[in-house]
Scaffold this motif. Structure first.
Motif, PDB file in Angstrom:
ATOM      1  N   GLU A 245      12.478  -9.076 -58.761  1.00  0.00           N
ATOM      2  CA  GLU A 245      11.686  -7.865 -58.549  1.00  0.00           C
ATOM      3  C   GLU A 245      12.588  -6.642 -58.373  1.00  0.00           C
ATOM      4  OE1 GLU A 245       9.295 -11.375 -57.316  1.00  0.00           O
ATOM      5  OE2 GLU A 245      11.287 -10.689 -56.764  1.00  0.00           O
TER       6      GLU A 245
ATOM      7  N   TYR B 150       6.981  -7.994 -47.218  1.00  0.00           N
ATOM      8  CA  TYR B 150       7.832  -8.572 -48.248  1.00  0.00           C
ATOM      9  C   TYR B 150       7.969  -7.611 -49.418  1.00  0.00           C
ATOM     10  CZ  TYR B 150       9.435 -11.932 -51.755  1.00  0.00           C
ATOM     11  OH  TYR B 150      10.140 -12.584 -52.735  1.00  0.00           O
TER      12      TYR B 150
ATOM     13  N   GLN C 185      16.517 -12.196 -50.573  1.00  0.00           N
ATOM     14  CA  GLN C 185      15.141 -11.741 -50.410  1.00  0.00           C
ATOM     15  C   GLN C 185      15.197 -10.438 -49.616  1.00  0.00           C
ATOM     16  OE1 GLN C 185      12.407 -13.209 -51.765  1.00  0.00           O
ATOM     17  NE2 GLN C 185      13.716 -14.806 -52.630  1.00  0.00           N
TER      18      GLN C 185
ATOM     19  N   ARG D 121      11.496 -17.242 -44.857  1.00  0.00           N
ATOM     20  CA  ARG D 121      10.499 -18.072 -45.539  1.00  0.00           C
ATOM     21  C   ARG D 121       9.077 -17.750 -45.099  1.00  0.00           C
ATOM     22  NH1 ARG D 121      13.911 -23.573 -46.560  1.00  0.00           N
ATOM     23  NH2 ARG D 121      15.058 -22.672 -48.310  1.00  0.00           N
TER      24      ARG D 121
ATOM     25  N   SER E  21       8.581 -14.458 -47.192  1.00  0.00           N
ATOM     26  CA  SER E  21       8.671 -14.519 -48.653  1.00  0.00           C
ATOM     27  C   SER E  21       8.153 -15.801 -49.285  1.00  0.00           C
ATOM     28  CB  SER E  21      10.116 -14.291 -49.094  1.00  0.00           C
ATOM     29  OG  SER E  21      10.957 -15.296 -48.557  1.00  0.00           O
ATOM     30  N   GLY E  22       7.832 -16.790 -48.488  1.00  0.00           N
ATOM     31  CA  GLY E  22       7.326 -18.045 -49.045  1.00  0.00           C
ATOM     32  C   GLY E  22       8.238 -19.212 -48.714  1.00  0.00           C
ATOM     33  N   GLU E  23       7.631 -20.377 -48.586  1.00  0.00           N
ATOM     34  CA  GLU E  23       8.362 -21.571 -48.142  1.00  0.00           C
ATOM     35  C   GLU E  23       9.536 -21.965 -49.031  1.00  0.00           C
ATOM     36  OE1 GLU E  23       8.426 -23.687 -45.441  1.00  0.00           O
ATOM     37  OE2 GLU E  23       7.260 -22.070 -44.583  1.00  0.00           O
ATOM     38  N   ARG E  24       9.428 -21.762 -50.317  1.00  0.00           N
ATOM     39  CA  ARG E  24      10.476 -22.221 -51.234  1.00  0.00           C
ATOM     40  C   ARG E  24      11.452 -21.126 -51.638  1.00  0.00           C
ATOM     41  NH1 ARG E  24       9.176 -27.374 -53.726  1.00  0.00           N
ATOM     42  NH2 ARG E  24       7.203 -28.056 -52.860  1.00  0.00           N
ATOM     43  N   SER E  25      11.402 -20.012 -50.971  1.00  0.00           N
ATOM     44  CA  SER E  25      12.267 -18.896 -51.352  1.00  0.00           C
ATOM     45  C   SER E  25      13.719 -19.172 -50.987  1.00  0.00           C
ATOM     46  CB  SER E  25      11.790 -17.601 -50.698  1.00  0.00           C
ATOM     47  OG  SER E  25      11.866 -17.700 -49.306  1.00  0.00           O
TER      48      SER E  25
ATOM     49  N   GLY F 213      10.368  -8.393 -52.120  1.00  0.00           N
ATOM     50  CA  GLY F 213      10.647  -9.211 -53.287  1.00  0.00           C
ATOM     51  C   GLY F 213      12.028  -9.816 -53.225  1.00  0.00           C
ATOM     52  N   GLY F 214      12.305 -10.564 -54.257  1.00  0.00           N
ATOM     53  CA  GLY F 214      13.619 -11.179 -54.404  1.00  0.00           C
ATOM     54  C   GLY F 214      14.427 -10.424 -55.449  1.00  0.00           C
TER      55      GLY F 214
END
Length: 113
Positions: A106, A100, A93, A82, A85-89, A102-103
């Motif tokens: 991507e 990063y 990932q 997280r 890649s971001g808190e809500r990922s 991507g998920g």
């Protein structure tokens, strides 16, 4: 089946080109063994399982080395995913070191283009 994926993208050379482009666009210079697939062995839906399997199939088929990190059994790994890649990922990932990539979306676009 990896052959179906390779045929879909135009063969091995085209798949390698697309994956190299993916790594470049993701801000990495290569998939050089530092690649990490943040993964969950506990699925809250089957779509995540299919996405994880697809990424593994493509990477394995291209003989790209990577490390699987199971965030369902390791809180520190989940926090690291997280952070990158971001808190809500949610998994899957992909990161190359601390960069990063991507998920699933991507990754899939890179393979299908």
């Amino acid at each position: 089946n990896i052959e179906k994926v390779l045929n879909k993208v135009g063969g091995v050379v085209e798949a390698q080109h697309l994956l190299a482009e993916y790594w470049t666009l993701a801000g990495t210079n290569s998939a050089s063994g530092q690649l990490t697939l943040f993964f969950s062995s506990v699925y809250f839906n089957m779509e995540i399982k299919k996405q994880q399997q697809y990424i593994q199939m493509v990477l394995d088929g291209k003989k790209i080395s990577y490390t699987i990190v199971d965030i369902s059994s390791d809180l520190e790994a989940k926090l690291k995913m997280r952070e990158i890649s971001g808190e809500r990922s949610v998994p899957p990932q992909i990161a190359n070191g601390d960069s990063y990539c991507g998920g699933f979306s991507e990754f899939e676009m890179a393979v299908e283009e």
